[in-house]
Design a protein around this motif. Structure first.
Motif, short mmCIF file in Angstrom:
data_model
loop_
_atom_site.label_atom_id
_atom_site.label_comp_id
_atom_site.label_asym_id
_atom_site.label_seq_id
_atom_site.Cartn_x
_atom_site.Cartn_y
_atom_site.Cartn_z
N TYR A 195 24.16 -15.25 10.26
CA TYR A 195 23.97 -16.65 9.90
C TYR A 195 22.54 -16.91 9.46
O TYR A 195 21.64 -16.12 9.75
N GLY B 27 19.64 -19.91 9.65
CA GLY B 27 19.28 -21.13 10.38
C GLY B 27 18.78 -20.76 11.76
O GLY B 27 18.25 -19.69 11.98
N ASP B 28 19.00 -21.67 12.70
CA ASP B 28 18.65 -21.38 14.08
C ASP B 28 19.82 -21.76 14.97
O ASP B 28 20.85 -22.21 14.49
N ASP B 29 19.66 -21.61 16.27
CA ASP B 29 20.77 -21.84 17.19
C ASP B 29 21.24 -23.29 17.21
O ASP B 29 22.37 -23.57 17.60
N ASP B 30 20.38 -24.21 16.79
CA ASP B 30 20.75 -25.63 16.82
C ASP B 30 21.35 -26.13 15.52
O ASP B 30 22.11 -27.10 15.52
N ILE C 138 20.43 -13.70 10.43
CA ILE C 138 20.41 -13.36 11.85
C ILE C 138 21.78 -12.83 12.25
O ILE C 138 22.79 -13.49 12.02
N VAL D 87 22.85 -24.26 12.07
CA VAL D 87 23.12 -23.15 11.16
C VAL D 87 23.46 -23.72 9.79
O VAL D 87 24.29 -24.62 9.67
N GLU D 88 22.83 -23.19 8.77
CA GLU D 88 23.10 -23.62 7.41
C GLU D 88 24.32 -22.91 6.83
O GLU D 88 25.05 -23.48 6.04
N ARG E 71 26.96 -24.82 14.77
CA ARG E 71 26.26 -24.15 15.88
C ARG E 71 27.05 -22.91 16.28
O ARG E 71 28.27 -22.99 16.45
N LYS F 28 15.39 -10.64 6.77
CA LYS F 28 15.18 -11.21 8.11
C LYS F 28 15.72 -12.64 8.26
O LYS F 28 15.92 -13.10 9.37
N LYS F 29 16.00 -13.32 7.14
CA LYS F 29 16.55 -14.68 7.25
C LYS F 29 18.00 -14.68 7.72
O LYS F 29 18.50 -15.68 8.20
#
Length: 180
Positions: free
Chosen positions: A119, A121-124, A103, A126-127, A151, A100-101
């Protein structure tokens, strides 16, 4: 009695730490474990393989291009002698990417290959972006795109710029030869 309680608490804490650290295989460990394994090839691809005319880039494209620091590639070449190994390794990668990590950004078929972009991270912020391509005829390849403050929407703007870019294929000639 007091020391036995301390020992029990210490052992419990150690157990919790060990269990919480082991969250299964990650893509990074998969890369490390297979970089020198037969049928695999790995390469660190410099961002300089793409020569872009930075004067024609939008601000979003410049920001996205500058946020990418490193690209790691791992590929598996299929042949008539390693079908079972291919299926096993493909299953491992799919299992890792189903975590699930990771996306999902996009999934599509291109000619004889399936392409998945995910990816972490999140929308702001991304790692890591992951591009996974698999083909029943050639094998599979995984590219890890690592950077700072990447991003998804800004990275997507680079696609247009890359279509007209001059790509120095000599930087990954070994990878091309591997899949021939």
């Amino acid at each position: 009695m007091n020391s036995s309680i301390k020992i029990i608490l210490f052992n419990l804490l150690a157990f919790i730490l060990l269990v919480s650290c082991n969250q299964g295989e990650s893509l990074q460990t998969y890369f490390v474990d297979n970089q020198e394994t037969p049928n695999f090839i790995s390469a660190d691809i410099p961002t300089t393989i793409v020569e872009l005319d930075k004067s024609t880039l939008t601000e979003d494209q410049k920001e996205a291009y500058n946020s990418v620091k490193r690209l790691n590639f791992l590929g598996f070449k299929i042949n008539e002698n390693n079908q079972d190994v291919y299926n096993e390794e493909l299953s491992k990668v799919k299992s890792i990417l189903n975590d699930k990590k990771y996306i999902e950004l996009i999934e599509f078929n291109d000619k004889a290959a399936k392409v998945i972009v995910k990816y972490i991270g999140d929308d702001d912020a991304v790692e890591e972006f992951i591009v996974f391509t698999s083909s029943k005829d050639m094998g599979f390849g995984i590219v890890r795109i690592l950077g700072n403050n990447m991003r998804p929407e800004k990275m997507a703007t680079l696609v247009d710029a890359f279509q007209n870019a001059d790509i120095d294929s000599s930087k990954f000639e070994d990878v091309i030869k591997f899949f021939k």
